[in-house]
Design a protein around this motif. Sequence first.
Motif, PDB file in Angstrom:
ATOM      1  N   VAL A 169       0.836  -1.203   0.000  1.00  0.00           N
ATOM      2  CA  VAL A 169       0.000   0.000   0.000  1.00  0.00           C
ATOM      3  C   VAL A 169       0.871   1.253   0.000  1.00  0.00           C
ATOM      4  O   VAL A 169       2.034   1.230   0.406  1.00  0.00           O
ATOM      5  CB  VAL A 169      -0.940   0.029   1.233  1.00  0.00           C
ATOM      6  CG1 VAL A 169      -1.983  -1.072   1.149  1.00  0.00           C
ATOM      7  CG2 VAL A 169      -0.140  -0.092   2.537  1.00  0.00           C
ATOM      8  N   GLY A 170       0.265   2.337  -0.465  1.00  0.00           N
ATOM      9  CA  GLY A 170       0.943   3.621  -0.451  1.00  0.00           C
ATOM     10  C   GLY A 170      -0.078   4.741  -0.435  1.00  0.00           C
ATOM     11  O   GLY A 170      -1.207   4.577  -0.907  1.00  0.00           O
ATOM     12  N   GLN A 230       4.595   1.846  13.310  1.00  0.00           N
ATOM     13  CA  GLN A 230       5.394   2.939  12.778  1.00  0.00           C
ATOM     14  C   GLN A 230       5.472   2.884  11.254  1.00  0.00           C
ATOM     15  O   GLN A 230       5.454   3.926  10.580  1.00  0.00           O
ATOM     16  CB  GLN A 230       6.803   2.877  13.380  1.00  0.00           C
ATOM     17  CG  GLN A 230       6.813   3.099  14.886  1.00  0.00           C
ATOM     18  CD  GLN A 230       8.126   2.684  15.527  1.00  0.00           C
ATOM     19  OE1 GLN A 230       8.926   1.971  14.931  1.00  0.00           O
ATOM     20  NE2 GLN A 230       8.332   3.115  16.766  1.00  0.00           N
ATOM     21  N   VAL A 231       5.538   1.666  10.709  1.00  0.00           N
ATOM     22  CA  VAL A 231       5.541   1.510   9.248  1.00  0.00           C
ATOM     23  C   VAL A 231       4.245   2.073   8.663  1.00  0.00           C
ATOM     24  O   VAL A 231       4.255   2.832   7.685  1.00  0.00           O
ATOM     25  CB  VAL A 231       5.710   0.026   8.860  1.00  0.00           C
ATOM     26  CG1 VAL A 231       5.487  -0.157   7.354  1.00  0.00           C
ATOM     27  CG2 VAL A 231       7.087  -0.484   9.252  1.00  0.00           C
ATOM     28  N   ARG A 232       3.121   1.734   9.271  1.00  0.00           N
ATOM     29  CA  ARG A 232       1.828   2.225   8.775  1.00  0.00           C
ATOM     30  C   ARG A 232       1.737   3.743   8.888  1.00  0.00           C
ATOM     31  O   ARG A 232       1.247   4.418   7.969  1.00  0.00           O
ATOM     32  CB  ARG A 232       0.687   1.563   9.551  1.00  0.00           C
ATOM     33  CG  ARG A 232      -0.702   1.960   9.041  1.00  0.00           C
ATOM     34  CD  ARG A 232      -1.816   1.236   9.772  1.00  0.00           C
ATOM     35  NE  ARG A 232      -1.878   1.608  11.184  1.00  0.00           N
ATOM     36  CZ  ARG A 232      -2.831   1.186  12.011  1.00  0.00           C
ATOM     37  NH1 ARG A 232      -3.778   0.362  11.580  1.00  0.00           N
ATOM     38  NH2 ARG A 232      -2.824   1.545  13.289  1.00  0.00           N
ATOM     39  N   GLN A 233       2.214   4.290   9.999  1.00  0.00           N
ATOM     40  CA  GLN A 233       2.157   5.739  10.201  1.00  0.00           C
ATOM     41  C   GLN A 233       2.965   6.471   9.132  1.00  0.00           C
ATOM     42  O   GLN A 233       2.511   7.471   8.559  1.00  0.00           O
ATOM     43  CB  GLN A 233       2.675   6.086  11.597  1.00  0.00           C
ATOM     44  CG  GLN A 233       2.577   7.563  11.946  1.00  0.00           C
ATOM     45  CD  GLN A 233       3.044   7.841  13.365  1.00  0.00           C
ATOM     46  OE1 GLN A 233       3.496   6.948  14.082  1.00  0.00           O
ATOM     47  NE2 GLN A 233       2.942   9.082  13.782  1.00  0.00           N
ATOM     48  N   ALA A 242       4.450   0.392   1.659  1.00  0.00           N
ATOM     49  CA  ALA A 242       4.624  -0.499   2.800  1.00  0.00           C
ATOM     50  C   ALA A 242       4.010  -1.853   2.495  1.00  0.00           C
ATOM     51  O   ALA A 242       3.075  -1.966   1.686  1.00  0.00           O
ATOM     52  CB  ALA A 242       3.985   0.095   4.057  1.00  0.00           C
ATOM     53  N   TYR A 243       4.549  -2.871   3.157  1.00  0.00           N
ATOM     54  CA  TYR A 243       4.077  -4.257   3.020  1.00  0.00           C
ATOM     55  C   TYR A 243       3.524  -4.673   4.383  1.00  0.00           C
ATOM     56  O   TYR A 243       4.273  -4.888   5.329  1.00  0.00           O
ATOM     57  CB  TYR A 243       5.246  -5.143   2.600  1.00  0.00           C
ATOM     58  CG  TYR A 243       4.913  -6.601   2.360  1.00  0.00           C
ATOM     59  CD1 TYR A 243       4.222  -7.001   1.217  1.00  0.00           C
ATOM     60  CD2 TYR A 243       5.327  -7.576   3.270  1.00  0.00           C
ATOM     61  CE1 TYR A 243       3.944  -8.334   0.980  1.00  0.00           C
ATOM     62  CE2 TYR A 243       5.051  -8.920   3.031  1.00  0.00           C
ATOM     63  CZ  TYR A 243       4.363  -9.290   1.894  1.00  0.00           C
ATOM     64  OH  TYR A 243       4.089 -10.624   1.654  1.00  0.00           O
ATOM     65  N   PRO A 251      -9.111  -0.374   6.692  1.00  0.00           N
ATOM     66  CA  PRO A 251      -9.896   0.854   6.910  1.00  0.00           C
ATOM     67  C   PRO A 251      -9.334   2.057   6.161  1.00  0.00           C
ATOM     68  O   PRO A 251     -10.096   2.912   5.684  1.00  0.00           O
ATOM     69  CB  PRO A 251      -9.812   1.052   8.433  1.00  0.00           C
ATOM     70  CG  PRO A 251      -9.536  -0.302   8.983  1.00  0.00           C
ATOM     71  CD  PRO A 251      -8.667  -0.964   7.959  1.00  0.00           C
ATOM     72  N   HIS A 252      -8.011   2.127   6.043  1.00  0.00           N
ATOM     73  CA  HIS A 252      -7.382   3.254   5.346  1.00  0.00           C
ATOM     74  C   HIS A 252      -7.557   3.129   3.826  1.00  0.00           C
ATOM     75  O   HIS A 252      -7.630   4.140   3.120  1.00  0.00           O
ATOM     76  CB  HIS A 252      -5.910   3.335   5.717  1.00  0.00           C
ATOM     77  CG  HIS A 252      -5.673   3.503   7.192  1.00  0.00           C
ATOM     78  ND1 HIS A 252      -5.931   4.676   7.854  1.00  0.00           N
ATOM     79  CD2 HIS A 252      -5.232   2.620   8.127  1.00  0.00           C
ATOM     80  CE1 HIS A 252      -5.644   4.527   9.140  1.00  0.00           C
ATOM     81  NE2 HIS A 252      -5.227   3.287   9.325  1.00  0.00           N
ATOM     82  N   ILE A 253      -7.618   1.881   3.322  1.00  0.00           N
ATOM     83  CA  ILE A 253      -7.879   1.672   1.900  1.00  0.00           C
ATOM     84  C   ILE A 253      -9.305   2.108   1.576  1.00  0.00           C
ATOM     85  O   ILE A 253      -9.559   2.810   0.586  1.00  0.00           O
ATOM     86  CB  ILE A 253      -7.652   0.190   1.522  1.00  0.00           C
ATOM     87  CG1 ILE A 253      -6.176  -0.194   1.693  1.00  0.00           C
ATOM     88  CG2 ILE A 253      -8.103  -0.071   0.088  1.00  0.00           C
ATOM     89  CD1 ILE A 253      -5.888  -1.672   1.488  1.00  0.00           C
TER      90      ILE A 253
END
Length: 297
Positions: A169-170, A230-233, A242-243, A251-253
């Motif tokens: 995702v990005g 932290q990766v997601r943030q 990020a993987y 939810p963010h998608i």
Amino acid sequence: MIGGSLRDLNAFVVVASERSFTRAAARLGVSQSALSQTVRHLEERIGIRLLNRTTRNVSATEAGQRLLARVVPALEEIDLGIAQLGNLLDRPSGTIRISADEYAIHSVIWPALERFLTTFPEINIELSTDYGRTDLARGHFDVGVRRGNLVSKDMIAVRIAPDMPMAVVGAPSCLDGRARPKRPPDLSDYPCINLRLPTHGELLPWTFTKAGKDLRVTNPGRLVFTSIAQVRQACLAGFGLAYLPRDYVEPHIEAGELIEMLADCRKTFEGYHLYYPSRRQRPPALGALLETLRYHG
């Protein structure tokens, strides 16, 4: 007759687990000759050899492995039923120490513990974040939680979660002026945010599946963390791709804050299992936790 069959099956399971008649006999509190005779009579009744015996070790035959796959869960259910009856007399209490990775704690364990701790106020929980194949005895843990393929074969394992799909995702800002990657190797042209596994010290490889084959990719990037939070943030802030577990970012998608890429070659890992070293003398607190976490999907 049924009781005798259960005892014989339990003896077979212990021998297969210990890979030794000597160790199994000590564990069961019987003589080695008596145990050997019990297993031999079981094989005679069934009409097929269950164990390969050599001077150095003992291993299950193909038939023995198939029987183990059926018998171990059945004996586990019997023990659980007995433990539940004991709970009526002895309120579960004490401390349970759990070793699990970060996402297992976030997605599976803590949501269940919120209910569990209310139901069993006399049980204490200690959670330790670990990505490795933890030696439960050496670490003084009661149970561990890992993906199914990471659990040692000599452990009792119970599934507590469905399979886990991953996602690349990005943030939309990260893709401004760029075409989306079409193949995993294309990721080398994009800034990527990596996770360093605290236990191993290695970067988590990004694994994909295409035409039944797995492909692992290691991507360069300016940012490396030891926490998926932290990766997601950082990903949400637009600092790179990020993987991550797809459920973790879904939810963010759906909100349009992240865009999933390479969904056609998404890798799905086997779901989490709770595991522990022995069925015998399992404390009521552990039985209560197991029943709370057990996956019924």
